[in-house]
Design a protein around this motif. Sequence first.
Motif, PDB file in Angstrom:
ATOM      1  N   ARG A  92     -47.835  18.936  33.622  1.00  0.00           N
ATOM      2  CA  ARG A  92     -46.720  19.753  34.108  1.00  0.00           C
ATOM      3  C   ARG A  92     -45.687  19.952  33.003  1.00  0.00           C
ATOM      4  O   ARG A  92     -45.142  21.037  32.840  1.00  0.00           O
ATOM      5  N   GLU A 242     -50.342  19.382  36.909  1.00  0.00           N
ATOM      6  CA  GLU A 242     -50.225  20.587  37.711  1.00  0.00           C
ATOM      7  C   GLU A 242     -51.520  21.375  37.651  1.00  0.00           C
ATOM      8  O   GLU A 242     -52.333  21.199  36.727  1.00  0.00           O
ATOM      9  N   LEU A 244     -52.840  25.247  37.492  1.00  0.00           N
ATOM     10  CA  LEU A 244     -52.469  26.642  37.250  1.00  0.00           C
ATOM     11  C   LEU A 244     -53.436  27.512  38.044  1.00  0.00           C
ATOM     12  O   LEU A 244     -54.495  27.916  37.550  1.00  0.00           O
ATOM     13  N   ARG A 293     -48.115  27.616  40.202  1.00  0.00           N
ATOM     14  CA  ARG A 293     -48.166  26.300  39.568  1.00  0.00           C
ATOM     15  C   ARG A 293     -47.973  25.236  40.637  1.00  0.00           C
ATOM     16  O   ARG A 293     -46.955  25.189  41.317  1.00  0.00           O
TER      17      ARG A 293
END
Length: 395
Positions: A92, A242, A244, A293
């Motif tokens: 992230r 995270e 994407l 995200r």
Amino acid sequence: MNYETSVVADRSADLDGEDGGRVATGRRRRNWIIFALIALALAIAAWFLFLRGGEPAPAADPDAQLPLVTVVAPGRTTIEGTISATGTIAARREIPVGVVGEGGRVVSVAADQGSWVRQGQVLVTVDRSVQTQQASGAQAQIGVARADANLAQANLDRALKLVARGFVSKADVDRLTATRDAAVARVRVAEAGLRELQARNARLNIYAPVSGLILTRNVEPGATIGAGSQPVFTMAQGGEMELLARLGEEDLAQITTGTSVTVTPVGLDRSYTGQVWQVEPTIDPQTRQGTARVALAYAPGLRPGGFASAVINSGTVVAPLLPESAVQSDAKGNYVYIVGSDNKVARRDVTTGIVTERGIAITGGLTGQERVVLRAGGFLNPGDKVRPRAGTTER
């Protein structure tokens, strides 16, 4: 002549009597055969009637020729909409860690890939033998400057005592004062030089700028590093990851910050729960896709650069739910066929909503109590009469 005629006539009579008997016997035998066949047919018919329970054959149903269709009253269901997406896992907040000072020869490396480090921890130690000697020289210069400053101060003090007696002029006092001030300034310059060297020496080592997880390591003991070289480490701040997620424009419009997401990395049989923390404001003009995200807490199965699939909750509605086979479309829009109380087909325009694995939510046009044709709607026309059969929407 009369005698011969009489004899012939008698013989003819005898022949006629024998043939007549034979004919009569043949007729009786044929009649018996016919009667036997009729009796056999009646027995067979009675046997079939006995097997059928003695009930007569039902009369032909006039509606039997009508097309048979499956219908259902869908009711109203609480439907959780989902959007499927794929994407790449990444840190992230990826922090590059490079050389801050002038660099030098690496003496030791205290962290490796996958290591957790705290802010301020020494990651790389650089040789500072030359810089140590420079710092010692600077320290000595401070001593020299202080000695000069002390001497200048003593000369000034003596001159001030002699001014009152007239042995020293005011000009001499001013000159000695200036000499003292210059000596004190040189002390300060030397001290500043020492602090600069100490700061430079402190920057030779590489420290963790934040607490987090080491992702990559690009340095080994014995290597020479310098300013401007590639980062020696990359870190994930706090270990946070995270996804994407790549989505089309329509799907992206249904997602807001805080939406719950289930992420399944490729090759794993377990999933991780995260939340959308940012919907990027731009769309790729080539692919017509944008990026959502999804924030994820650290887990060993989440590896940056890996591929993963995601199921995004796009909202909840209460509406009738129908399988895709029940919903038709044409130039006027989406519609379904419903069967009225007279078993005739009618068109009903509908508005579709969330699409799920179980079917399509109908957000407008139906109350849920109608009898909707589930299949074969493409072969029907409004006004057709059908034979409805109750079905179910479960697949």
